[in-house]
Design a protein around this motif. Structure first.
Motif, mmCIF file in Angstrom:
data_model
loop_
_atom_site.group_PDB
_atom_site.id
_atom_site.type_symbol
_atom_site.label_atom_id
_atom_site.label_comp_id
_atom_site.label_asym_id
_atom_site.label_seq_id
_atom_site.Cartn_x
_atom_site.Cartn_y
_atom_site.Cartn_z
ATOM 1 N N HIS A 51 0.827 -1.212 0.000
ATOM 2 C CA HIS A 51 0.000 0.000 0.000
ATOM 3 C C HIS A 51 0.864 1.267 0.000
ATOM 4 O O HIS A 51 1.890 1.305 0.660
ATOM 5 N N SER A 194 -10.707 9.506 -0.625
ATOM 6 C CA SER A 194 -9.727 8.465 -0.330
ATOM 7 C C SER A 194 -8.657 9.016 0.607
ATOM 8 O O SER A 194 -8.318 10.192 0.554
ATOM 9 N N ASP A 195 -8.135 8.143 1.449
ATOM 10 C CA ASP A 195 -7.027 8.582 2.306
ATOM 11 C C ASP A 195 -5.682 8.247 1.661
ATOM 12 O O ASP A 195 -4.636 8.474 2.238
ATOM 13 N N ASP A 196 -5.702 7.698 0.467
ATOM 14 C CA ASP A 196 -4.450 7.440 -0.240
ATOM 15 C C ASP A 196 -3.907 8.778 -0.736
ATOM 16 O O ASP A 196 -4.628 9.517 -1.408
HETATM 17 MG MG MG Z 1 -7.266 4.060 1.432
#
Ligand code: MG
Ligand code: WAQ
Length: 253
Positions: A51, A194-196
């Motif tokens: 990730h 999104s937290d990406d």
């Molecule tokens: Mg995420």
């Protein structure tokens, strides 16, 4: 699947409460037939370990037998609004959500949740008028689980998304999740970022508007994100949480 990392000592001193010491890296869930589980488990493991938020030091993969026959709900219609900068995002989101019955107060608080420093593992449940947070655990949020799509619909969705160059697991999973959420009568709307750090397209969704993608909803590099489910005022929260977390749902055309 749930991957997390404990903060190292120097980082720890900056955080006051104990629970914030573990940061959420990624999570994912699905419904599978028994022969698919071996492969699905390996895919989840690979996702956890690769990730963009970093290497986890804890990966939990839970496999549960589901005996209940899944409820079938319709897939939301997909569209994309024109949003060229994150400055334009708030007015766009505001207009769409206001039209769906989310009050200005709930809107402001909801945007606060998805841009907050601390990223939740699940979603916030917020009363659409009074803006009161309703989820039982405000640190964790409500995690939507036991959801999937039948093979024909999955093929259709993949082809449809491929025509717009957006046939990715991220989009497919988000459409499935948003469709399960929208099928809950007491949920008025959803807001998602999104937290990406590098994924800058978010969405809002409602049964009426469908799944509305909002490009440039956040600045590139920002690690913040989250989900808010705006719920009807005065509804039975326990029942909503049970549906979102436990009721098996298959999204279909
Ligand atoms: Mg995420
Ligand atoms: N249930 C509830 N909340 C969740 C879940 C879940 N199963 N999965 C993620 N969240 C919450 C949680 O707070 C995460 O921090 C946040 O949402 C973002 O999760 O069409 O990738 O998995 O291009 O980073 C949108 C796609 C992608 C838009 C969203 O979310 C598009 C995404 P992420």
């Amino acid at each position: 699947m749930r991957a997390s990392k404990r903060l190292v000592k120097s980082e720890k001193s900056k955080v006051k409460s104990q629970e914030t010491r573990e940061i959420h890296i990624s999570g994912a869930e699905g419904l599978y037939h028994l022969p698919e589980i071996d492969g699905a488990t390996r895919d989840y493991f690979t996702r956890a370990m690769t990730h963009p938020k970093g290497m986890p030091d804890r990966v939990l993969i839970t496999i549960e037998r589901v005996r209940q026959r899944p409820r079938v709900v319709p897939m939301l219609h997909i569209s994309t609004v024109n949003c060229i900068s994150c400055r334009d995002a708030v007015p766009i989101i505001s207009e769409l959500l206001s039209a769906s019955g989310v009050s200005p107060r709930a809107l402001k608080k909801g945007i606060g949740v998805v841009t907050a420093k601390r990223v939740m593992r699940g979603a916030a449940l917020m009363s659409c008028a009074s803006a009161i947070r309703m989820e039982p655990d405000r640190r964790r949020g409500v995690r939507v689980s036991r959801l999937g799509m039948d093979k024909d619909s999955e093929r259709y969705l993949a082809r449809k998304l491929a025509r717009s160059g957006i046939n990715t697991l991220t989009v497919r999973e988000a459409v499935i999740l948003a469709s399960k959420v929208a099928a809950c009568r007491d949920v008025v709307a959803e807001l998602c970022i999104s937290d990406d750090p590098d994924y800058t397209t978010g969405y809002i969704s409602t049964r009426r508007l469908g799944y509305v993608r909002v490009p440039n909803i956040k600045k590139r590099g920002s690690p913040h994100g989250g989900r808010v489910f705006f719920v009807r005022e005065g509804t039975d929260i326990a029942q909503i949480v049970r549906y979102l977390e436990e009721t098996p749902v298959i999204v279909s055309l």
